[in-house]
Every structure is written in structure tokens, then in C-alpha cells.
Design a protein around this motif. Sequence first.
Motif, PDB file in Angstrom:
ATOM      1  N   ARG A  15      -3.619  -3.333  33.026  1.00 18.66           N
ATOM      2  CA  ARG A  15      -4.088  -4.632  32.551  1.00 18.66           C
ATOM      3  C   ARG A  15      -3.406  -5.737  33.373  1.00 18.66           C
ATOM      4  O   ARG A  15      -2.817  -6.672  32.843  1.00 18.66           O
ATOM      5  CB  ARG A  15      -3.738  -4.819  31.061  1.00 18.66           C
ATOM      6  CG  ARG A  15      -4.454  -3.862  30.133  1.00 18.66           C
ATOM      7  CD  ARG A  15      -5.942  -4.208  30.015  1.00 18.66           C
ATOM      8  NE  ARG A  15      -6.592  -3.408  28.995  1.00 18.66           N
ATOM      9  CZ  ARG A  15      -7.183  -2.255  29.237  1.00 18.66           C
ATOM     10  NH1 ARG A  15      -7.174  -1.768  30.461  1.00 18.66           N
ATOM     11  NH2 ARG A  15      -7.765  -1.584  28.264  1.00 18.66           N
ATOM     12  N   HIS A  19      -4.062  -9.896  30.471  1.00 19.66           N
ATOM     13  CA  HIS A  19      -3.139  -9.394  29.455  1.00 19.66           C
ATOM     14  C   HIS A  19      -3.717  -9.552  28.049  1.00 19.66           C
ATOM     15  O   HIS A  19      -3.238  -8.914  27.118  1.00 19.66           O
ATOM     16  CB  HIS A  19      -1.808 -10.137  29.552  1.00 19.66           C
ATOM     17  CG  HIS A  19      -1.087  -9.879  30.843  1.00 19.66           C
ATOM     18  ND1 HIS A  19      -0.438  -8.697  31.117  1.00 19.66           N
ATOM     19  CD2 HIS A  19      -0.937 -10.664  31.952  1.00 19.66           C
ATOM     20  CE1 HIS A  19       0.109  -8.753  32.322  1.00 19.66           C
ATOM     21  NE2 HIS A  19      -0.188  -9.937  32.850  1.00 19.66           N
ATOM     22  N   PHE A  20      -4.729 -10.406  27.896  1.00 20.36           N
ATOM     23  CA  PHE A  20      -5.335 -10.606  26.583  1.00 20.36           C
ATOM     24  C   PHE A  20      -5.978  -9.315  26.063  1.00 20.36           C
ATOM     25  O   PHE A  20      -5.921  -9.012  24.879  1.00 20.36           O
ATOM     26  CB  PHE A  20      -6.379 -11.716  26.677  1.00 20.36           C
ATOM     27  CG  PHE A  20      -7.032 -12.029  25.352  1.00 20.36           C
ATOM     28  CD1 PHE A  20      -6.319 -12.618  24.324  1.00 20.36           C
ATOM     29  CD2 PHE A  20      -8.366 -11.705  25.139  1.00 20.36           C
ATOM     30  CE1 PHE A  20      -6.924 -12.900  23.113  1.00 20.36           C
ATOM     31  CE2 PHE A  20      -8.975 -11.972  23.922  1.00 20.36           C
ATOM     32  CZ  PHE A  20      -8.243 -12.583  22.914  1.00 20.36           C
ATOM     33  N   SER A  22      -4.922  -6.324  26.710  1.00 19.60           N
ATOM     34  CA  SER A  22      -3.837  -5.445  26.255  1.00 19.60           C
ATOM     35  C   SER A  22      -3.405  -5.805  24.847  1.00 19.60           C
ATOM     36  O   SER A  22      -3.119  -4.926  24.031  1.00 19.60           O
ATOM     37  CB  SER A  22      -2.649  -5.564  27.213  1.00 19.60           C
ATOM     38  OG  SER A  22      -3.009  -5.150  28.516  1.00 19.60           O
ATOM     39  N   VAL A  23      -3.360  -7.102  24.557  1.00 16.06           N
ATOM     40  CA  VAL A  23      -2.968  -7.533  23.216  1.00 16.06           C
ATOM     41  C   VAL A  23      -3.976  -7.037  22.188  1.00 16.06           C
ATOM     42  O   VAL A  23      -3.618  -6.542  21.111  1.00 16.06           O
ATOM     43  CB  VAL A  23      -2.838  -9.069  23.165  1.00 16.06           C
ATOM     44  CG1 VAL A  23      -2.600  -9.537  21.733  1.00 16.06           C
ATOM     45  CG2 VAL A  23      -1.709  -9.534  24.073  1.00 16.06           C
ATOM     46  N   ILE A  24      -5.271  -7.153  22.495  1.00 18.03           N
ATOM     47  CA  ILE A  24      -6.302  -6.688  21.570  1.00 18.03           C
ATOM     48  C   ILE A  24      -6.202  -5.180  21.368  1.00 18.03           C
ATOM     49  O   ILE A  24      -6.381  -4.666  20.253  1.00 18.03           O
ATOM     50  CB  ILE A  24      -7.696  -7.080  22.086  1.00 18.03           C
ATOM     51  CG1 ILE A  24      -7.849  -8.598  22.097  1.00 18.03           C
ATOM     52  CG2 ILE A  24      -8.790  -6.457  21.227  1.00 18.03           C
ATOM     53  CD1 ILE A  24      -9.175  -9.083  22.602  1.00 18.03           C
ATOM     54  N   VAL A  26      -3.477  -3.329  21.556  1.00 20.01           N
ATOM     55  CA  VAL A  26      -2.321  -3.069  20.692  1.00 20.01           C
ATOM     56  C   VAL A  26      -2.648  -3.403  19.235  1.00 20.01           C
ATOM     57  O   VAL A  26      -2.299  -2.661  18.313  1.00 20.01           O
ATOM     58  CB  VAL A  26      -1.099  -3.871  21.174  1.00 20.01           C
ATOM     59  CG1 VAL A  26       0.058  -3.743  20.186  1.00 20.01           C
ATOM     60  CG2 VAL A  26      -0.657  -3.386  22.553  1.00 20.01           C
ATOM     61  N   ILE A  27      -3.364  -4.529  19.038  1.00 16.66           N
ATOM     62  CA  ILE A  27      -3.744  -4.915  17.678  1.00 16.66           C
ATOM     63  C   ILE A  27      -4.692  -3.877  17.072  1.00 16.66           C
ATOM     64  O   ILE A  27      -4.592  -3.535  15.890  1.00 16.66           O
ATOM     65  CB  ILE A  27      -4.382  -6.316  17.683  1.00 16.66           C
ATOM     66  CG1 ILE A  27      -3.333  -7.375  18.047  1.00 16.66           C
ATOM     67  CG2 ILE A  27      -5.008  -6.631  16.325  1.00 16.66           C
ATOM     68  CD1 ILE A  27      -3.900  -8.759  18.190  1.00 16.66           C
ATOM     69  N   ASN A 360     -11.887  -4.453  16.351  1.00 20.14           N
ATOM     70  CA  ASN A 360     -11.021  -4.792  17.482  1.00 20.14           C
ATOM     71  C   ASN A 360     -11.196  -3.787  18.618  1.00 20.14           C
ATOM     72  O   ASN A 360     -11.104  -4.143  19.797  1.00 20.14           O
ATOM     73  CB  ASN A 360      -9.564  -4.820  17.021  1.00 20.14           C
ATOM     74  CG  ASN A 360      -9.261  -5.979  16.099  1.00 20.14           C
ATOM     75  OD1 ASN A 360      -9.872  -7.044  16.211  1.00 20.14           O
ATOM     76  ND2 ASN A 360      -8.330  -5.785  15.182  1.00 20.14           N
ATOM     77  N   SER A 364     -12.302  -4.835  22.284  1.00 26.25           N
ATOM     78  CA  SER A 364     -11.471  -4.460  23.424  1.00 26.25           C
ATOM     79  C   SER A 364     -12.266  -3.684  24.474  1.00 26.25           C
ATOM     80  O   SER A 364     -12.154  -3.955  25.678  1.00 26.25           O
ATOM     81  CB  SER A 364     -10.281  -3.624  22.911  1.00 26.25           C
ATOM     82  OG  SER A 364      -9.494  -3.164  23.987  1.00 26.25           O
TER      83      SER A 364
END
Length: 479
Positions: A15, A19-20, A22-24, A26-27, A360, A364
Motif C-alpha cells: 500500500r 495508505h487510506f 490500508s486503514v480500511i 485494518v478496520i 468495509n 476496500s
Amino acid sequence: MVYETIIALRYLGSRKKNHFISVITVISCAGVSIGVWALIVVIAVMAGFEGDLRSKILETYAHLLVDRPRGNFSGYAELVPQLEQLEHVQGASPFLRTEVMISSSINLAGVALKGIDGRHAGVVNRLDSALVEGRLEHLAAPEKIPRPSFSSSGLSRGGSGEPEPVGTPLGAVAVVQPGELARQAPAPDAAEDGAGLMPPLTFDTAGPDRVLPGLLIGAELKKSLLVLVGDEVSIVSPLGDLGPSGPIPRTRTFRVAGVFFTGMYEYDSKMVYATLGETQRFLGIGDEVSGIELRLDEPERTDVVAPRVSALLTRARQNLPELRLRDWKALNSSLFSALLLEKIAMFVILTLVTIVASFNIVASLIMVVLEKKKEVAILKALGTTDRGIARIFMTEGMLIGLVGMVLGVLGGVATCLLISRFGIPLDQDVYYIDRLPVELRALDIGLIALSALLISFLATLYPSRLAARLLPAEGLRHE
């Protein structure tokens, strides 16, 4: 490892530009994990309550019951020994049950009077293990029931030293000697609403040393009547004789021989026990019973024993018509059905957490498809089929769901083990248990894990289809 899995792992770990995403991811993984964790903990707690209730029912009620749909029957004496000789049957005992009123000098209540055979009370009814005060043998030998003890500081509970309020002796039946008048206190709250009922007066004509039949009462009923072991209570049955002015209720005085605690409020507040002979004499019905209770060495063996009992009943129906046989599952079917329905409803509600987390996953994967247009186009140009492209993104979504599921299962199992090890205290007066029950079942954990994976799989269908429909020329157009 096939190439779809290798590419999916590279897409999942790379990613650099966005990086956004990657955050999604992880969420999404955290959402699946929380949903699985919550499901395992809640279902384990509900299974613990169900198991606790089931064990109390099996300790309190018989495993098999022989009775008639309507009314009592006689001629059971020959059938009981035959039932006791069956394999896996620990004991068989006749009983007689009726609805009565019980009153002390303080209060009165409606209860179910159950006459039992004192010789089998410890085996079939398990009253010996449920007694917290008194002795079981005093039920058949009421002359051995001790008198309640009094002290200058009040009434003591069977010599335990726990004081009661000073004043009129609690639990002693109001006694009126000829020519004397006893004042009786109204029931609680009677002074406020004017609807209090005064317990019936009991006249003592046999002297203080008379021998009265014994009676076992529940712990909650003891609190309601405010009586102790050895106190006298009155039993009133509406099934009496006809008099000049109508039916005359039957009334008899008993002495409290013991107090039992089963952990079931309705049972401890609405059930009283006397000997079968005293109950038959009190009701004046002769040698009749309501049914025969059977206790097995293992509750789950009812399917094995029931056909043999049915064969005995078939031969006995010539003299005892209309007899029927029911096991503990049928007797409590409505209760267990309600618990199962509640468990299913809770499973569906908490599964919504995993479903929300799956959105999510969808978001993603769609963003990954848009980011990897060029790579997808190159793969197609190299000969990768639409199905292969779809499997890449399906594998990526399933990996997110798998990681979340594994973390959720580990967290849920660890939480349940911690609760089981250290315990969460509960108010025993409300829940009838001192700590939160937890019961982990492999089947429940497996169903929760499979549901999480299924939801994750369904979440990958649309993004993978979107990637499979991408044309190579469209992916390379803006590069």
C-alpha cells in the motif's frame, strides 16, 4: 501455492501509494474480529445459563413421568416394582399433587402440595441434597422434628444464632385456647389498600405435645411465611365435603420438617412436600395417586428406557387405562424452545456486526480494484482469465475475513476462559447463581467461525466481478 494467492498476498501487503486503503483493510479485519468475539462470548454465556437451568431441572424433576391426562388413578402398587427393575432406572415413586393454600400466623400463599413416598424421596426427588434446614427422615417421622428455639434477643434460626426481630414469635401458628381471643396481624400492605386477608385462626385442642404430620417447604416460601423448622402451618384445600351452606374446605395443620433450596424461584416458592399417605388422608381420596416418577442413571437415556416403560404400560392398561408416558424434554419443551429461540435471535442480532464489517471489505476491495487497474490489465494481456482475476480479489477478501475470524475466535475463547477462571459475581437474590456461567461449545464456535467466513466470502463477490469485467485497453488507457 497458486498464483492467485501469491498476487492476493502482494496486493494485501503493498500500500505504498494509498495508505487510506490500508486503514480500511485494518478496520475491516477489526470489525470481523469484534463481531466474532462478541458472538462467542454472548453465546457462551447464554449456553452457561441454559446449562445451569438444565442441571437444576434434572435435579428437581423426574426424568420420566407416568400419569393420566385427567384425574388420579389407583392400582399402581404392582406397576412400581416392575418399573424399578428396568435397566438404567434408579428409582420409581408414586406421587399425589394438588393445589392448596398454606398459611402461617404472618402470611398465606397458594402452593402445590405434593405427596411423595418417603422411602424414595432421596433417590427420585433428590430432596436430601436440596435440604438446607431440617432432615429428610423427619418427613416420615414428625415426632422427631425439633421445636423452634427462642432466645432473649429474639428468634434464632435452628440454633444458628442469627437473630430475628423481637416481638410476636414469627412462624408460630396463632393458637386460640377455648375462651381466649388471639389477635392476628393483617397481611403485608393490608393497612394501605384495605384488601389484606387475615390467615385463618387455628384452634389448639390436642395440647402442646400433639404429633402433627411433617411438611417440607422451599426457601422462598419460608421467607414469605416467616416460619422456622418446627413451626406449625395450616394447609387448606378447596376440595372438601358439601355442607348445608355449600362446599366446606379441608383444613389441616402441619409442622415444618425441613427447608429445601433448588435454585429455581418458582419451585422454591410454590412447592411443598408431605408424605403420600398424609396427603391421601388429607384429601380423602383413598389409595390414589397423580402419577409415577422415574429417575434414570443418565438423563439422556430416556430414549432407551422409554420403549421398555411403554411396553409395561401397554400390559398395565387393562387395569390402568389412559396412562401416558412423558420424558423431561417433553415436560419442559416450552422452556427449552424459548431458550433456543432467544439464542437464535441473539445470534442473528450480533451477526449484524460482522455484516457491517463486511461492507468495509467491499469498500476496500473496490478501492484496490481501482488502484490496480494497470496490473489487472497487464495480467489479462498475459493471458489470465476473468475467473483467475476474480479469484485474486476473492482470495484477498477471504484473507481479511480469515484473519479477523481467527483473532475473534482467539479473543472470544480467551475471554470466556478468563470469566470461567476468575468469575463475574452476580446478585444471588436476583439470578439465583453467585457468578456468571460460561459454557464453551465446539459446535457454537464452529458455526460462528463459518458464518464469519461466509459473510466475508459474500462481500468479495461484487468487487471480484468488477475486476473480472475490466478490459485490458481500459486499464492501460490512462497510463
